[in-house]
Write a protein that holds these residues in place. Structure first.
Motif, PDB file in Angstrom:
ATOM      1  N   TRP A 249       4.771  11.066  -1.917  1.00  0.00           N
ATOM      2  CA  TRP A 249       5.349  10.976  -0.586  1.00  0.00           C
ATOM      3  C   TRP A 249       6.768  11.855  -0.415  1.00  0.00           C
ATOM      4  O   TRP A 249       7.838  11.596   0.359  1.00  0.00           O
ATOM      5  CB  TRP A 249       5.834   9.537  -0.580  1.00  0.00           C
TER       6      TRP A 249
ATOM      7  N   HIS B 279       1.565  12.612   4.649  1.00  0.00           N
ATOM      8  CA  HIS B 279       0.864  12.502   6.009  1.00  0.00           C
ATOM      9  C   HIS B 279       0.593  11.176   6.358  1.00  0.00           C
ATOM     10  O   HIS B 279      -0.251  11.011   7.388  1.00  0.00           O
ATOM     11  CB  HIS B 279      -0.526  13.401   6.010  1.00  0.00           C
ATOM     12  N   GLY B 280       0.933  10.059   5.760  1.00  0.00           N
ATOM     13  CA  GLY B 280       0.473   8.815   6.230  1.00  0.00           C
ATOM     14  C   GLY B 280      -0.995   8.112   5.568  1.00  0.00           C
ATOM     15  O   GLY B 280      -1.414   7.216   6.017  1.00  0.00           O
ATOM     16  N   GLU B 281      -1.326   9.149   4.557  1.00  0.00           N
ATOM     17  CA  GLU B 281      -2.746   8.714   4.135  1.00  0.00           C
ATOM     18  C   GLU B 281      -2.531   7.924   2.963  1.00  0.00           C
ATOM     19  O   GLU B 281      -1.669   8.125   2.246  1.00  0.00           O
ATOM     20  CB  GLU B 281      -3.650   9.871   3.785  1.00  0.00           C
ATOM     21  N   PRO B 282      -3.618   6.703   2.930  1.00  0.00           N
ATOM     22  CA  PRO B 282      -3.259   5.857   1.654  1.00  0.00           C
ATOM     23  C   PRO B 282      -3.613   6.972   0.572  1.00  0.00           C
ATOM     24  O   PRO B 282      -4.411   7.675   0.429  1.00  0.00           O
ATOM     25  CB  PRO B 282      -4.624   5.015   1.658  1.00  0.00           C
ATOM     26  N   ILE B 283      -2.841   6.475  -0.527  1.00  0.00           N
ATOM     27  CA  ILE B 283      -2.939   7.363  -1.824  1.00  0.00           C
ATOM     28  C   ILE B 283      -4.193   6.829  -2.382  1.00  0.00           C
ATOM     29  O   ILE B 283      -4.340   5.763  -2.831  1.00  0.00           O
ATOM     30  CB  ILE B 283      -1.584   7.256  -2.635  1.00  0.00           C
TER      31      ILE B 283
ATOM     32  N   HIS C 136       1.227   5.335   0.789  1.00  0.00           N
ATOM     33  CA  HIS C 136       0.776   6.363   1.500  1.00  0.00           C
ATOM     34  C   HIS C 136       1.500   7.807   1.136  1.00  0.00           C
ATOM     35  O   HIS C 136       2.796   7.839   0.551  1.00  0.00           O
ATOM     36  CB  HIS C 136       1.222   6.007   3.059  1.00  0.00           C
ATOM     37  N   ASP C 137       1.021   8.932   1.454  1.00  0.00           N
ATOM     38  CA  ASP C 137       1.521  10.001   1.227  1.00  0.00           C
ATOM     39  C   ASP C 137       2.287  10.588   2.439  1.00  0.00           C
ATOM     40  O   ASP C 137       2.608   9.879   3.085  1.00  0.00           O
ATOM     41  CB  ASP C 137       0.477  11.126   0.630  1.00  0.00           C
TER      42      ASP C 137
ATOM     43  N   PRO D 230       0.612  -1.128   0.023  1.00  0.00           N
ATOM     44  CA  PRO D 230      -0.102   0.037  -0.103  1.00  0.00           C
ATOM     45  C   PRO D 230       0.933   1.170   0.027  1.00  0.00           C
ATOM     46  O   PRO D 230       1.871   1.182   0.610  1.00  0.00           O
ATOM     47  CB  PRO D 230      -0.753   0.008   1.331  1.00  0.00           C
TER      48      PRO D 230
END
Length: 504
Positions: free
Chosen positions: A432, A403-407, A400-401, A398
């Protein structure tokens, strides 16, 4: 009256100027297949710069049963949308079919658009003629057409993949459909009249980051030597080409299969450029290298990708860092310029891997100063875009960007035209990356390309390249890549060629 299927094939604009246009090989092959049972016409937006008006004029003057649009990701998506919308507005009942890399990798995304009726995944030489024949019946049967995705009410249907095949139509491609094909011959590092050609189709390797693997599923097929000789003879003696860009996804493969092709090319003696792999070049025998030299190979684009053995293993590259060292020395001995591509800033260990790659590049330049280097940002394919066999065997990690949010990848073609996603598709940026690392990569590439200007640059005067190289020497020697303002300023005046943006 001729009632055979007639198709309009469109290559949306992707080059910055008409002089950069190369033969639209995919559409030429497709046109040859369509003409066996009907007829077709090609509009190339790289030459016809007013693509929408050229398309509408053509459709007003002639009868067509469908419009086929070839679409790559990145900058070609926007003009593909524009021309497709125009066709839908002025000819609302005309079937619009998208094919090529973008609808193969992002099938649901393409079919989410109201101006796309059908998407062909992978090769289209058999799927498109079958679709056209089906559409001419009162109640079309679409379920048996391999490689086709289509809308069934509010749902999308994905037919099974079509088996990989090579089509030899018994004659050279219909270059005459491009008007004067000689306008596609360009002055390059290779020669004054360089032609684009593709001999082999596909690639038998399954690199997880590569759209070619998703497109062809790890398969490759080579042409008969007679076919290559026929095609090259036409380009050389019919059109006056003096050099060749081979757009084969991986030109060198098994040596025993390549020797007959190299013998033809050695007979032609037309300087050439191609994609290659380090391991394949290292396995060539001395007798094959003799053919390579006689055929006048000038430059080989080699996907080195990373100095990390672990990363090369994870992306299923199938090569090792030590082979990259060996191949640049091998190329030096045989008078071939290795053009190496690298992927920096992976999602994990981003800064560490990037700095490691910079040092690896410096060592390669020390071994062979003529080595050309192309630096990209590593932007993996979305999991859904990978070939179904790869998705099943090795699920993607997976993403993530910052900020740790899923792309979340775009769900419509329009979203893919946003700058951040065009840059992602072109391996120029990733969600990222920090601003600091993004600047660091830019600064390193600036110093590197000024210190070692590419031999492919036919536009910048030699004195300018020598001056920039001298200006960049101290920065390169002492690794002072940070904020090379003087080089950025000089580049605005000289505008050195960047192979990752405008290659051969």
């Amino acid at each position: 009256m001729n009632n055979s299927p007639r198709t309009l094939l469109i290559n949306p604009t992707i080059t910055s100027r008409a002089s950069n246009a190369r033969f639209p090989l995919a559409l030429l092959h497709l046109s040859a297949a369509l003409d066996k049972h009907g007829s077709s016409k090609i509009i190339d937006g790289n030459v016809d710069r007013d693509l929408v008006n050229a398309t509408l004029r053509t459709m007003e003057q002639d009868r067509f049963d469908a419009v086929g649009v070839t679409v790559m990701g990145g900058p070609q998506v926007a003009p593909a949308i524009e021309v497709s919308k125009a066709v839908r507005e002025h000819f609302p009942d005309m079937p619009i079919v998208w094919g090529g890399y973008f609808p193969t990798l992002h099938t649901n995304t393409a079919l989410a658009a109201p101006y796309v009726d059908y998407a062909i995944r992978g090769q289209g030489e058999e799927s498109l003629p079958e679709l056209l024949n089906a559409l001419r019946t009162p109640e079309p049967t679409l379920a048996d057409i391999g490689g086709l995705s289509w809308k069934n009410g509010d749902s999308i249907v994905h037919n099974p993949n079509r088996h990989f095949s090579v089509h030899d139509h018994g004659a050279v491609l219909p270059y005459d459909k491009l008007g004067d094909p000689r306008r596609y011959l360009a002055r390059t590092y290779l020669g004054r009249r360089t032609a684009a050609h593709q001999a082999t189709i596909g690639c038998r390797f399954r690199c997880t980051f590569c759209g070619v693997a998703a497109m062809f599923g790890g398969k490759t097929l080579l042409p008969a030597a007679e076919r290559l000789e026929r095609d090259l003879s036409y380009l050389k003696y019919g059109l006056g080409a003096d050099s060749i860009l081979y757009f084969d996804n991986n030109f060198f493969d098994r040596e025993e299969d390549m020797v007959p092709l190299l013998e033809v090319m050695a007979k032609m003696e037309m300087p050439w450029w191609c994609f290659a792999r380090a391991d394949a070049l290292l396995r060539l025998s001395e007798s094959s290298w003799k053919l390579v030299r006689k055929s006048r190979l000038k430059m080989a684009y080699i996907g080195a990708e990373s100095p990390s053995s672990q990363m090369l293993k994870e992306i299923r590259k199938g090569t090792r860092p030590d082979q990259t060292y060996q191949v640049v020395e091998l190329c030096r001995r045989h008078g071939v310029i290795p053009e190496l591509s690298f992927m920096v800033a992976p999602p994990e260990n981003t800064e560490e891997e990037t700095e490691h790659t910079f040092e690896f590049i410096r060592e390669l330049k020390r071994i062979n100063p003529e080595t050309e280097v192309v630096v990209y940002v590593y932007t993996p394919l979305p999991d859904y875009a990978r070939h179904e066999k790869d998705r099943a065997k090795r699920p993607a990690t997976p993403l993530h960007d910052l900020h740790g949010e899923p792309i979340v990848f775009p769900k419509t073609p329009e979203e893919w035209t946003q700058k951040q996603w065009v840059d992602y598709a072109c391996h120029m940026d990733a969600p990222w990356l920090t601003d600091k690392l993004r600047q660091r990569i830019h600064d390193f590439v600036t110093v590197l390309r000024c210190r070692f200007p590419t031999v492919q640059d036919m536009r910048s005067p030699p004195w300018a390249k020598r001056s920039l190289s001298a200006m960049a020497t101290w920065r390169y020697r002492y690794r002072r890549y940070d904020r090379p303002w003087e080089l950025d300023l000089a580049n605005r005046l000289v505008q050195l060629r960047m192979p990752q943006v405008s290659g051969l």
